[in-house]
Design a protein around this motif. Structure first.
Motif, PDB file in Angstrom:
ATOM      1  N   VAL A 280       1.233 -32.827 -19.317  1.00  0.00           N
ATOM      2  CA  VAL A 280       0.482 -31.741 -18.678  1.00  0.00           C
ATOM      3  C   VAL A 280       0.075 -32.124 -17.258  1.00  0.00           C
ATOM      4  N   ILE A 281      -0.335 -33.358 -17.035  1.00  0.00           N
ATOM      5  CA  ILE A 281      -0.683 -33.789 -15.679  1.00  0.00           C
ATOM      6  C   ILE A 281       0.550 -33.722 -14.780  1.00  0.00           C
ATOM      7  N   GLY A 282       1.708 -34.075 -15.326  1.00  0.00           N
ATOM      8  CA  GLY A 282       2.943 -33.945 -14.560  1.00  0.00           C
ATOM      9  C   GLY A 282       3.209 -32.510 -14.154  1.00  0.00           C
ATOM     10  N   PHE A 283       3.020 -31.561 -15.090  1.00  0.00           N
ATOM     11  CA  PHE A 283       3.183 -30.145 -14.759  1.00  0.00           C
ATOM     12  C   PHE A 283       2.156 -29.709 -13.718  1.00  0.00           C
ATOM     13  N   ALA A 284       0.921 -30.202 -13.845  1.00  0.00           N
ATOM     14  CA  ALA A 284      -0.113 -29.828 -12.883  1.00  0.00           C
ATOM     15  C   ALA A 284       0.260 -30.267 -11.473  1.00  0.00           C
ATOM     16  N   VAL A 285       0.815 -31.456 -11.348  1.00  0.00           N
ATOM     17  CA  VAL A 285       1.256 -31.928 -10.037  1.00  0.00           C
ATOM     18  C   VAL A 285       2.381 -31.043  -9.494  1.00  0.00           C
ATOM     19  N   LEU A 286       3.281 -30.624 -10.377  1.00  0.00           N
ATOM     20  CA  LEU A 286       4.402 -29.778  -9.952  1.00  0.00           C
ATOM     21  C   LEU A 286       3.937 -28.421  -9.418  1.00  0.00           C
ATOM     22  N   VAL A 287       2.828 -27.895  -9.962  1.00  0.00           N
ATOM     23  CA  VAL A 287       2.363 -26.574  -9.525  1.00  0.00           C
ATOM     24  C   VAL A 287       1.334 -26.654  -8.407  1.00  0.00           C
ATOM     25  N   GLY A 288       1.063 -27.872  -7.911  1.00  0.00           N
ATOM     26  CA  GLY A 288       0.211 -27.962  -6.733  1.00  0.00           C
ATOM     27  C   GLY A 288      -1.033 -28.812  -6.856  1.00  0.00           C
ATOM     28  N   PHE A 289      -1.291 -29.396  -8.002  1.00  0.00           N
ATOM     29  CA  PHE A 289      -2.468 -30.256  -8.163  1.00  0.00           C
ATOM     30  C   PHE A 289      -2.270 -31.528  -7.336  1.00  0.00           C
ATOM     31  N   ARG A 290      -3.214 -31.820  -6.477  1.00  0.00           N
ATOM     32  CA  ARG A 290      -3.116 -32.969  -5.594  1.00  0.00           C
ATOM     33  C   ARG A 290      -4.361 -33.851  -5.737  1.00  0.00           C
ATOM     34  N   PRO A 291      -4.405 -34.699  -6.769  1.00  0.00           N
ATOM     35  CA  PRO A 291      -5.559 -35.593  -6.922  1.00  0.00           C
ATOM     36  C   PRO A 291      -5.607 -36.614  -5.802  1.00  0.00           C
ATOM     37  N   THR A 292      -6.806 -36.934  -5.374  1.00  0.00           N
ATOM     38  CA  THR A 292      -6.994 -37.891  -4.278  1.00  0.00           C
ATOM     39  C   THR A 292      -7.542 -39.225  -4.765  1.00  0.00           C
ATOM     40  N   ALA A 293      -7.627 -39.412  -6.077  1.00  0.00           N
ATOM     41  CA  ALA A 293      -8.187 -40.645  -6.629  1.00  0.00           C
ATOM     42  C   ALA A 293      -7.252 -41.826  -6.363  1.00  0.00           C
TER      43      ALA A 293
END
Length: 269
Positions: A136-149
């Motif tokens: 799910v985190i992989g999918f989130a990154v694909l749709v635009g999630f850009r964590p800065t941690a």
């Protein structure tokens, strides 16, 4: 004439728990559709809220200059948490299946540590959740999630998610045992899946009506989501992590004690 004393049989909780864990992992491998179903719902919600509602909600959260990208960063932690709640629903179903099919009754007649039966389910579900979260985190990154941690933030977020999963899994184990049918077990954890909607998961709580805002701010999933959001995006955490961990401790202890009581009650029958 002397007699030889026969040593009492000993239980081996760690060995028995490892055996039960292998059993649950093999079932997950044999029936991958269960894991895929648990992952599918969070992914669908992620796509729905980012691509259908993301532009409007993003502008409402970040101002007129914000949009879908801003909202993807906001909503991703809630979707990640929903992945955990979907996994614990699978835990309740698995427990109910074992009870209704009679396999746990069979385990009670065997010389194994009683705690291993539930421990195998708990550890197996945590590992299943880790696998689902990675997808799910992989999918989130694909749709635009850009964590800065940074690395430390990711390690802290990963450990925090394991703690949250562990707590909710123990609650699901109890819900699975109290269910009379598999259908009931699939429905009882549903409130856990709805609570992110009634918290800060999808919109800020200050945009809600007074009564709903009060509930959203004091229910357990809001500090959990805010802690996860802060760890992944380097936002100030304040007291949220301590409140979230306190809720996790209460849920884990309550779920464990309830599960143990239910399992012991079945032993006495």
């Amino acid at each position: 004439m002397t007699t030889l004393a026969v040593p009492a049989a000993r239980f081996h909780p760690l060995r028995d728990s490892a055996t039960m864990l292998r059993r649950n992992l093999r079932r997950m491998v044999r029936y991958p559709s269960m894991t895929l179903m648990l992952v599918a719902m969070p992914v669908v919600f992620l796509l729905l809220f980012v691509y259908v509602f993301g532009g409007t909600l993003g502008a409402g959260i970040g101002g007129s200059a914000a949009g879908r990208a801003e909202y993807a960063n906001y909503v991703a932690p809630a979707i990640i948490l929903m992945t955990v709640t979907a996994t614990v629903q699978g835990t309740a179903i698995s427990i109910a299946m074992d009870l209704t099919e009679g396999i746990i009754a069979r385990f009670r007649t065997m010389h194994i540590a009683r705690v291993s039966v539930l421990t195998g389910h708990v550890v197996g579900s945590v590992l299943q959740a880790v696998f689902s979260l990675a997808i799910v985190i992989g999918f989130a990154v694909l749709v635009g999630f850009r964590p800065t941690a940074g690395l430390g933030g990711w390690l802290a977020a990963s450990g925090f998610l394991v703690v949250v999963t562990f707590a909710l899994v123990w609650l699901a184990v109890a819900l699975g045992q109290v269910s009379k049918t598999v259908e009931t077990a699939s429905n009882l954890p549903m409130p856990l899946m709805m609570l992110p909607f009634l918290g800060s998961g999808f919109v800020p709580t200050d945009s809600m009506p007074t009564v709903l805002r009060w509930f959203a701010e004091y229910q357990p999933f809001t500090p959990i989501i805010e802690t996860l959001r802060g760890l992944l995006t380097d936002r100030p955490l304040g007291n949220e992590p301590w409140i979230a961990l306190g809720w996790c401790a209460v849920i884990a202890l309550g779920g464990y004690l309830w599960s143990r009581k239910l399992f012991a009650r079945e032993d006495d029958r």
